[in-house]
Design a protein around this motif. Sequence first.
Motif, mmCIF file in Angstrom:
data_model
loop_
_atom_site.group_PDB
_atom_site.id
_atom_site.type_symbol
_atom_site.label_atom_id
_atom_site.label_comp_id
_atom_site.label_asym_id
_atom_site.label_seq_id
_atom_site.Cartn_x
_atom_site.Cartn_y
_atom_site.Cartn_z
ATOM 1 N N ILE A 197 111.422 16.030 50.659
ATOM 2 C CA ILE A 197 109.714 15.157 50.095
ATOM 3 C C ILE A 197 109.271 14.642 50.804
ATOM 4 O O ILE A 197 109.807 13.160 50.770
ATOM 5 N N ALA A 199 107.825 12.032 52.128
ATOM 6 C CA ALA A 199 106.584 11.018 51.696
ATOM 7 C C ALA A 199 106.928 9.622 51.214
ATOM 8 O O ALA A 199 108.880 9.746 51.225
ATOM 9 N N THR A 200 106.562 8.953 50.984
ATOM 10 C CA THR A 200 107.492 6.885 50.386
ATOM 11 C C THR A 200 108.098 7.472 48.656
ATOM 12 O O THR A 200 106.974 8.473 48.240
ATOM 13 N N THR A 202 107.325 6.294 46.219
ATOM 14 C CA THR A 202 105.857 5.965 45.358
ATOM 15 C C THR A 202 105.252 8.044 45.440
ATOM 16 O O THR A 202 105.075 8.006 44.185
ATOM 17 N N ASP A 203 104.736 7.798 46.223
ATOM 18 C CA ASP A 203 104.251 9.035 46.619
ATOM 19 C C ASP A 203 105.308 10.383 46.097
ATOM 20 O O ASP A 203 104.838 11.683 45.456
ATOM 21 N N GLN A 205 107.405 10.204 43.220
ATOM 22 C CA GLN A 205 107.353 10.551 42.205
ATOM 23 C C GLN A 205 105.884 10.784 41.742
ATOM 24 O O GLN A 205 105.785 11.860 40.162
ATOM 25 N N ARG A 206 105.241 11.029 42.257
ATOM 26 C CA ARG A 206 103.647 11.042 42.241
ATOM 27 C C ARG A 206 103.823 12.421 42.092
ATOM 28 O O ARG A 206 102.897 13.056 41.323
ATOM 29 N N LEU A 207 104.130 13.099 42.432
ATOM 30 C CA LEU A 207 104.510 14.544 43.849
ATOM 31 C C LEU A 207 104.885 14.743 42.092
ATOM 32 O O LEU A 207 104.897 16.047 41.668
ATOM 33 N N GLU A 208 106.358 14.398 42.184
ATOM 34 C CA GLU A 208 106.860 15.139 40.217
ATOM 35 C C GLU A 208 106.473 14.737 39.439
ATOM 36 O O GLU A 208 105.945 16.054 38.610
ATOM 37 N N ALA A 209 104.900 13.860 38.917
ATOM 38 C CA ALA A 209 104.367 14.004 37.655
ATOM 39 C C ALA A 209 103.876 15.068 37.505
ATOM 40 O O ALA A 209 103.402 15.353 36.730
ATOM 41 N N LEU A 210 103.032 15.605 39.122
ATOM 42 C CA LEU A 210 102.127 16.489 38.832
ATOM 43 C C LEU A 210 103.457 17.365 38.666
ATOM 44 O O LEU A 210 102.151 18.357 37.465
ATOM 45 N N TYR A 211 103.888 18.406 38.862
ATOM 46 C CA TYR A 211 104.158 18.992 38.421
ATOM 47 C C TYR A 211 105.375 19.571 37.341
ATOM 48 O O TYR A 211 105.546 20.475 36.728
ATOM 49 N N PHE A 227 112.586 19.591 42.217
ATOM 50 C CA PHE A 227 112.961 17.899 41.899
ATOM 51 C C PHE A 227 113.696 17.565 41.435
ATOM 52 O O PHE A 227 114.846 16.649 42.002
ATOM 53 N N ASN B 459 105.396 19.828 51.360
ATOM 54 C CA ASN B 459 105.353 19.049 52.892
ATOM 55 C C ASN B 459 104.265 19.418 53.548
ATOM 56 O O ASN B 459 103.433 18.533 54.795
ATOM 57 N N VAL B 511 97.513 10.611 37.828
ATOM 58 C CA VAL B 511 98.657 10.502 38.701
ATOM 59 C C VAL B 511 97.519 10.338 40.506
ATOM 60 O O VAL B 511 98.639 9.016 40.541
ATOM 61 N N ASN B 517 104.248 4.337 40.707
ATOM 62 C CA ASN B 517 105.739 5.257 40.201
ATOM 63 C C ASN B 517 104.764 5.750 38.828
ATOM 64 O O ASN B 517 105.199 4.550 37.752
ATOM 65 N N PRO B 518 104.416 6.809 38.147
ATOM 66 C CA PRO B 518 103.512 7.428 36.501
ATOM 67 C C PRO B 518 105.656 7.393 35.873
ATOM 68 O O PRO B 518 104.584 7.179 34.640
ATOM 69 N N MET B 519 106.199 7.536 36.083
ATOM 70 C CA MET B 519 107.258 7.316 35.141
ATOM 71 C C MET B 519 107.603 5.810 35.694
ATOM 72 O O MET B 519 109.128 5.914 34.500
ATOM 73 N N LEU B 539 98.500 14.554 48.455
ATOM 74 C CA LEU B 539 98.654 14.221 46.847
ATOM 75 C C LEU B 539 98.314 16.477 46.375
ATOM 76 O O LEU B 539 98.398 16.488 45.873
ATOM 77 N N PRO B 544 100.264 21.453 42.313
ATOM 78 C CA PRO B 544 100.543 22.910 40.960
ATOM 79 C C PRO B 544 98.423 23.146 41.320
ATOM 80 O O PRO B 544 98.839 23.883 41.675
#
Lengths: 416, 549
Positions: A197, A199-200, A202-203, A205-211, A227, B459, B511, B517-519, B539, B544
């Motif tokens: 991906i 992105a940085t 942090t981003d 991880q945020r994208l992963e959280a979105l999914y 991911f 991407n 988010v 990092n939310p996690m 983002l 999705p």
Amino acid sequence: MQRRVFLKSGALALVTMGLSPSFLRRAVYAQALPRAQKGKVLICLFQRGAADALNIVVPHGDPNYYALRPSIAIARPGDASGAGAIDLDGFFGLHPALSTLKPLWDRGLLAPVHAVGSPSATRSHFDAQDFMESGTPDVKGTPDGWLNRFLAAKGTCAECELRESPFRAVAFAAQTPRILEGPAPTIAMSSLDDFTIRATGTDVQRLEALYRTGSADLIHGAGTETFDAVRMLKSANPQKYAAEHGAEYPRSPFGQSLRQIAQLVKSDVGLEIAFADVGGWDTHVNQGGATGQLANRLADFSQSIAALVTDLGDRMDDVMIMTMSEFGRMAKQNGNGGTDHGHAGALFVIGGAVQGHKVHGRWPGLAPEQLNEGRDLALTTDFRAVFADVVGKHLGATRTDSLFPGFTGGAAAGVL
Amino acid sequence: MRHIARLAAALLVLMACGTAHSSTVRLTTASSAGDVAGRELREQTADEQVKHVLNRLAFGARPGDAERVREMGVDRWIAMQLSPASIDGRSTERFVARFPALAMSPEQLLAEYPQRQQLVRESRAQKSDLTASDSMRLKEAGRLSRQLLTELQTAKVARAVISDRQLEEVMVDFWENHFTVFAGKGPERYFLGEYERESIRPHALGKFRDLLGAVAKSPAMLYYLDNWESTVDSARPALVSRAPRGKSRGLNENYGRELLELHTLGVDGGYTQADVVNVARAFTGWTVEKPRQNGTFVFRPAMHDAGEKIVLGHTLPAGRGIEDGEAVLDIVSRSPATAHFIAAKLVRRFVSDSAPPALVDRVAGTFARSGGDIRECLRTIFASQEFFSRAAYKAKVKSPFELVVSALRAVSAQPDSTPRTAQMVARLGEPLYGHLAPNGYPERGDAWINTGAILQRINFGLAVAAGRVPGASLANWPDGRELAAQPREAQVDGVIRTILAGEASPDTRKVLELGVNPMAGDSAAANAKSDGFANIVGLALGAPEFQRR
């Protein structure tokens, strides 16, 4: 695909923002599994553009060969020019640019198959590639590729699906090739470095959280897998595997694809099928003989394959390499020192389990009455017979008839 | 609960009316689009309807579109889109005029962009060896030929991004995919501009028979499906007997089969192998005049099979010429199987992958009654309660082309005149004019979604936000400029409003709001200010939610 995604994301639907524990468990799980089921790998290499089989596996024992190709034929072994064919069995020889494959022949790892190809009469690159990849000559409506049918048929139990590695099937190509199209998940990538991906941290991880949050649908499921795959690749870090045993890959895109396939094999990410293709075989003009255009293509091709075999070392016990091209080229050279579209061709199967020291396939001869439509090498082995043989014996596919619907010839090529 | 009651009532009405229902719809839609039947049955809120039509009749909203549709009224806007001629298209035409090749005939193109193969053949006729200057010419020809294709792709993206005739662009894309051809086959790309300009676009909302006929006579389709070299079998009488010029290959069934299977009846449309052969016989002689030099349709009696043929139970008498093929097109256009096949595909495109069967039947009814009028079929779809149902809302996964175009529209991008954006569409899995097989790209969403595909989609969104897509710049996006200067919370609100059409789950909002990092739990709060407005946009475009329409 769909069922698999729902299976996975069904569990994920329970997970909300504080998803660390389950998510960590999954990541560990995903990495632990493929090692346990370390298995066989098939590497398919497609020579797009119709490679000139008669100058690749040279029938130097057939006198008609030299009559048909006065200025582009490969001289007999031991020719005074020093650029003759590399003799294999007194009748066939390798193009001199394939010298790096000769040691594989000597070790019994290389099985050339001649006069092989598709029974379709088409001379269209587009149709013939389609047929070779769908596995259904002259049937255009086939929705999936035969390698994907293999993957889909093999992974049928729910548990297997959950345990599957996202890297089961990887194509080094910008798009999923036809041969891997279908319901089973596959990955197409231009390079390992691109499978990330952009992105940085942090981003990402945020994208992963979105999914990983939200509804358990197709998109979230596939995103979750993505991911997982990115993380798995990062952790396996295949890039850390430098070429071993003195293997030297050409700097060409093809050489680099094969280098990355070796990295994937060595990093134990659960790879079963790898695919790469290489163009430049449509030699209508000035294809050359022992040197020239075709020789340059062959040098890159064979050096890449030889490097892969060297690099993999003992792991070649589990690996089979198979080359293919949509059809061969005309037996007679054309007016431009090249060759036009023909019919039957040749392919190589390389691996520890091949019946080596032998050029497979019945030789149909090159006399005028022996040629297909009076112009091309005739077909004596259906490509599906070889593919079925390799997939059946090497990968353990039991139902090769469903891989190639309508094909009744069976896996009788005896290459393995 | 009220929902279910309403649905049940609607079903009862449907069942009671039976076939009469669709004629009611037709009557009212014909009178005035502002007075569409069943508006009270729409499950979507007024606000959702606005977003829905912009996602279905258009490639997503540009800034301000939603306000315009709301002001005009959803039904009036639909009626306007159904009449593209009523919408000013001049600025789009001005943009694509920078690609003069798009307006050229195949003959002009073949003269100006000489084909590599043709040059080879010419030099072969003169001498056996190629000189260095020949090689240079060949290289240049290869470059021009690639450029020709990228210009076609670039123009297609640009039209979809900027045209106000959005439904027309959606339908051109739909029909180009239904009647797909592959640019990589022989001289195909030389025929593509004309194919879109003269065969597809003029009929995209017209009569299906006209569209089918234009496609059947297009060099693009004749070449792609090999009909141009299909000739009467040597065992049969030709319409005009003449010593065959060059090689005669006999009958080629390729077009005959795909005409029935993919263009009209559908694979279960009730035809036999004998029908395929007889359709192919009927089209013998439909060929292309010198495909590598001139490329125009011509009927050649000497190639035509003059025998009697029976197609789907209809007898085509012996001794006829071009009428045979025309008769076949008439027969298949009037077949109920074709009405159903086309209706189902349209419903799948505009409503949902599951294509509600009751709606498909009604659209097929419209198709049959209207003599295959595509505009009327669309009217039936857009007036249906299924179209405005809850189930249809955001039910479609965007194709790569739709994803790219909708992202560019969302940030008010200028059309890209470089090949870059078209290359991104290809990278996402949908090279334009690049589908090899005659079945076209999938209309179903699940085919587009897999591991790796999501990666590319994410991407792409990041690339747009980072200014790596020519024409797309947050600085040139009025909302973006405004938002960039605002506090973070307002930025998140603005991005959700403009890019995600105001629809983000609480999780997604959270988010986007967190700059961390939310996690990783609360310890990472130190990162809170580590990113800017572009990150939020990236983002959102990669989320999705943005993959659906």
